[in-house]
Design an enzyme around this catalytic site. Sequence first.
Site, PDB file in Angstrom:
ATOM      1  N   VAL A  11       0.942  -1.249   0.189  1.00  0.00           N
ATOM      2  CA  VAL A  11      -0.090   0.246   0.393  1.00  0.00           C
ATOM      3  C   VAL A  11       0.774   1.381   0.163  1.00  0.00           C
ATOM      4  O   VAL A  11       1.444   1.752   0.558  1.00  0.00           O
ATOM      5  CB  VAL A  11      -0.718  -0.070   1.209  1.00  0.00           C
ATOM      6  CG1 VAL A  11      -1.710   1.376   1.937  1.00  0.00           C
ATOM      7  CG2 VAL A  11      -1.719  -1.850   1.719  1.00  0.00           C
ATOM      8  N   CYS A  12       0.583   1.966  -0.315  1.00  0.00           N
ATOM      9  CA  CYS A  12       1.647   3.341  -0.970  1.00  0.00           C
ATOM     10  C   CYS A  12       1.406   4.290   0.373  1.00  0.00           C
ATOM     11  O   CYS A  12       0.600   4.347   0.801  1.00  0.00           O
ATOM     12  CB  CYS A  12       1.127   4.668  -1.725  1.00  0.00           C
ATOM     13  SG  CYS A  12       1.925   6.070  -2.537  1.00  0.00           S
ATOM     14  N   VAL A  13       2.348   4.605   0.598  1.00  0.00           N
ATOM     15  CA  VAL A  13       2.220   5.602   2.390  1.00  0.00           C
ATOM     16  C   VAL A  13       1.658   6.838   2.367  1.00  0.00           C
ATOM     17  O   VAL A  13       0.965   6.668   2.731  1.00  0.00           O
ATOM     18  CB  VAL A  13       3.369   5.325   3.173  1.00  0.00           C
ATOM     19  CG1 VAL A  13       4.750   5.965   1.901  1.00  0.00           C
ATOM     20  CG2 VAL A  13       3.088   5.797   3.551  1.00  0.00           C
TER      21      VAL A  13
END
Length: 119
Positions: A77-79
Amino acid sequence: MKFGILINEGPYNHQAADSAYQFCKAALDKGHEIDRVFFYHDGVNNATKLTEPPQDDRNIVQRWSKLAEEHGVDLVVCVAAALRRGIVDDNLAAGFRISGLGQLVESGIRSDRLVTFGD
């Protein structure tokens, strides 16, 4: 063949998450490898354990968690996108992890194809 997957849409407002999941299942069933599934933009909403779909609806988040458990698929998941939407480690569903865009780039380099689902 090794695939990297990019998902840009949330689990219930667009067909992208369902299509990506079905693609991954079909690829694995045919003996292909899924290097990583990267969730970006609204796609990060696929990773929250706070999702509670109605009993008669599919649980897309649970499907992804099961895929990770059964096949060892890396769900990233993209931070930055996650933090913008209030998604932190505490509310991630099983099998997901938060990391940066470098994980997407790495998957694109290591994979034979990077397949994108959603705008």
